[in-house]
Design an enzyme around this catalytic site. Structure first.
Site, PDB file in Angstrom:
ATOM      1  N   LYS A  78       0.810  -1.030   0.068  1.00 32.26           N
ATOM      2  CA  LYS A  78       0.100   0.064   0.146  1.00 32.26           C
ATOM      3  C   LYS A  78       0.841   1.241  -0.130  1.00 32.26           C
ATOM      4  O   LYS A  78       1.712   1.233   0.782  1.00 32.26           O
ATOM      5  CB  LYS A  78      -0.845  -0.191   1.302  1.00 32.26           C
ATOM      6  CG  LYS A  78      -2.045   1.145   1.376  1.00 32.26           C
ATOM      7  CD  LYS A  78      -2.930   0.981   2.562  1.00 32.26           C
ATOM      8  CE  LYS A  78      -3.950   2.048   2.540  1.00 32.26           C
ATOM      9  NZ  LYS A  78      -4.828   2.004   3.882  1.00 32.26           N
ATOM     10  N   SER A 158      -9.993   2.032   2.789  1.00 32.75           N
ATOM     11  CA  SER A 158      -9.101   2.816   1.880  1.00 32.75           C
ATOM     12  C   SER A 158      -7.732   1.958   1.235  1.00 32.75           C
ATOM     13  O   SER A 158      -7.326   2.231   0.137  1.00 32.75           O
ATOM     14  CB  SER A 158      -8.187   3.664   2.670  1.00 32.75           C
ATOM     15  OG  SER A 158      -7.453   3.148   3.608  1.00 32.75           O
ATOM     16  N   SER A 182     -10.354  -0.265   6.901  1.00 29.64           N
ATOM     17  CA  SER A 182      -9.691  -0.307   5.466  1.00 29.64           C
ATOM     18  C   SER A 182      -8.976  -1.565   5.176  1.00 29.64           C
ATOM     19  O   SER A 182      -8.656  -1.508   3.964  1.00 29.64           O
ATOM     20  CB  SER A 182      -8.773   0.994   5.747  1.00 29.64           C
ATOM     21  OG  SER A 182      -9.295   2.062   5.236  1.00 29.64           O
TER      22      SER A 182
HETATM   23  N1  GLN Z   1     -13.403   4.594   6.093  1.00 25.57           N
HETATM   24  C1  GLN Z   1     -12.809   4.856   7.142  1.00 25.57           C
HETATM   25  C2  GLN Z   1     -12.440   6.331   6.980  1.00 25.57           C
HETATM   26  O1  GLN Z   1     -12.417   6.808   6.084  1.00 25.57           O
HETATM   27  C3  GLN Z   1     -11.649   3.903   7.682  1.00 25.57           C
HETATM   28  C4  GLN Z   1     -10.478   4.218   6.863  1.00 25.57           C
HETATM   29  C5  GLN Z   1      -9.490   3.465   7.144  1.00 25.57           C
HETATM   30  O2  GLN Z   1      -9.481   2.351   7.994  1.00 25.57           O
HETATM   31  N2  GLN Z   1      -8.069   3.949   6.898  1.00 25.57           N
HETATM   32  O3  GLN Z   1     -12.142   6.787   8.203  1.00 25.57           O
END
Ligand code: GLN
Length: 492
Positions: A78, A158, A182
């Site tokens: 990532k 994400s 995410s």
């Molecule tokens: N969807 C969540 C957010 O936007 C979690 C994102 C994540 O886990 N990095 O905060």
């Protein structure tokens, strides 16, 4: 020869040991697949030269008989992880062409164990999002499509690039990070396995910070066993991260196939949402039946503060983000837009460098931390967080080994379909996952079925702190019962 990209990580490891193929052949097969799948936009940077050099080095260790546990295994990373001499952007314009002179601890442990880096994977900007649509590199496409449709779907976020790449056989496994879901949500959306380890299990050093008290790195792969293999290399104490915990790293793979007989599995009644789709309900019941058939005991449990988790998360996470992202000022990293004086330079750089979702989070975070609002929002959210954690502690104190829930409230949706007019619509994706981050617990998502349109759906298992092994054992039971999931290959 069989298609080397469709092997599981465990099978590839076996093939390399048996010298059925070389690490270089395995890497080249993946590099070729990546080239054909560029339409998915999973990789934001391919690193073929580095990959081949690492593969050759792995072949040499295999020939000498001193190969590491991941020797020759091609992985994607990532783009939130710092990688020495390889661009790291967090998929934000503000980092520009930032090339870190250091390696994150998690990735350095993967290379220490012989793994090969194929490239850097797309993600939401600074990991803020649930669909990979906030990336400065554009959206990632989910390899899955609805039956009879060619609409492009999101892979979740994400870590959308990681999930899409693993699902489309563009690597044998990938790293992700999970602040509110995410890893687990994109795993569920793409029919693969992802685990968020206990907070403190993997070092956060060298991972671009979003919300430091919630962020945790973890692996994606196509089987539960493969995630267990990766996690052993990724986990471990790191003196450079004061929140990383000094406990031995177990042989997670040994948990695969272990009996789950007599284990008590909690079904939290608060996760049965009003208006939840019947398909999700059926999937959840099916998962419970599979665990029961394997000898586990199912019990209803209560996590009474669940409904406050999402609002509390969307106070705590932006608050920490606004503080963490203060460092992007045009001086130290990446992009700079000049101004007449230094303050204007800061403003211009930040206005041009951050996308709309990141700006929204910084504004919310700054607001909830500001004098006069701190007690009403931030402090209160922290108190709610303590109550959420206590809910789980109470359940585990009653002898429950793990908790079974759906991973997401729906299957993958179309690009541009959600959150355009109302960001809260997007935030609702995290309803089953954020509680786990708020409580610092481990959670695994395992593909368990399909919806009416043929899209994969996942179940989540939540464990006691540092008991990832139980999640691997239980997850594999679901995996065995549910069978394997692969998308129709329309892109190559
Ligand atoms: N969807 C969540 C957010 O936007 C979690 C994102 C994540 O886990 N990095 O905060």
């Amino acid at each position: 020869m069989t298609d080397l990209t469709s092997l599981t990580l465990a099978d590839a490891r076996e093939g390399l040991t048996q010298k059925s193929f070389t690490a270089l052949e395995l890497t080249d097969a993946h590099l070729a697949a990546m080239e054909k799948a560029r339409v998915l936009n999973a990789y934001v940077l391919e690193t073929p030269e580095q990959a081949r050099a690492q593969a050759r080095a792995a072949d040499a260790t295999i020939a000498r008989g001193d190969a590491g546990p991941l020797a020759g295994i091609p992985l994607g990373v990532k783009d939130l992880f710092a990688t020495t001499d390889v661009r790291a952007t967090a998929c934000s314009k503000i980092l520009g062409n930032f090339v870190p002179p250091y390696e994150s601890t998690v990735t350095s442990q993967l290379w220490r164990d012989g793994a090969v880096m194929l490239g850097k994977l797309n993600c939401d900007e600074f990991a803020m999002g649930s669909s990979n649509e906030t990336s400065a590199f554009g959206p990632v496409i989910n390899p899955w499509r609805r039956e009879g449709s060619d609409t492009n779907l999101v892979p979740g976020g994400s870590s959308g690039g990681s999930a899409s790449a693993v699902s489309a056989n563009l690597c044998l496994g990938a790293t992700g990070t999970d602040t509110g879901g995410s890893i687990r949500q994109p795993a569920a959306f793409t029919g693969i396995v992802g685990i968020k380890p206990t907070y403190g299990r993997c070092s956060r050093w060298g991972v671009v910070a979003f919300a430091s008290s919630l962020d945790q790195a973890g692996p994606f792969a196509r089987t539960v066993r493969d995630t267990a293999i990766l996690m052993r290399s990724m986990a471990g104490h790191d003196p450079k991260d004061t929140t990383s915990v000094d406990r031995p790293v177990p042989d997670y793979e040994a948990a695969i196939g272990k009996s789950v007989k007599g284990m008590k599995i909690g079904i939290p009644k608060e996760y049965r949402l009003d208006g939840m789709s019947g398909e999700i309900d059926t999937l959840w019941a099916q998962g419970a039946d599979w665990l029961k058939a394997a000898g586990a005991e199912l019990v209803e449990v209560s996590l009474p503060h669940t409904k406050y988790a999402l609002p509390a998360y969307y106070v705590v996470a932006p608050a920490e983000a606004s503080s963490n992202l203060a460092r992007y000022d045009g001086v130290r990293y990446g992009a700079r837009v000049n101004g007449r004086n230094i303050a204007e330079m800061y403003e211009n750089t930040r206005a041009a460098g951050f996308g709309p979702e990141v700006r929204r989070r910084i504004m919310i975070g700054t607001y909830v931390l500001s004098a006069g609002y701190y007690d009403a929002y931030y402090l209160r959210a922290q108190k709610v967080r303590t109550l959420i954690k206590k809910d789980f502690e109470d359940v585990f104190a009653k002898g429950v080994h793990a908790i079974l829930t759906p991973a997401t409230p729906s299957a993958a949706f179309g690009i541009g379909e959600k959150g355009q007019a109302d960001p809260i619509e997007m935030y609702l994706n995290d309803i089953f996952t954020v509680t786990v981050n708020m409580a610092g617990l481990p959670g695994i998502a395992v593909p368990a079925g399909k919806d009416g349109q043929g899209l994969p759906l996942g179940l989540q298992l939540i464990g006691r702190p540092f008991d990832e092994e139980t999640l691997f054992s239980l997850g594999e039971v679901i995996e065995q019962a549910a069978g394997s999931f692969s998308a129709r290959k329309w892109w190559a």
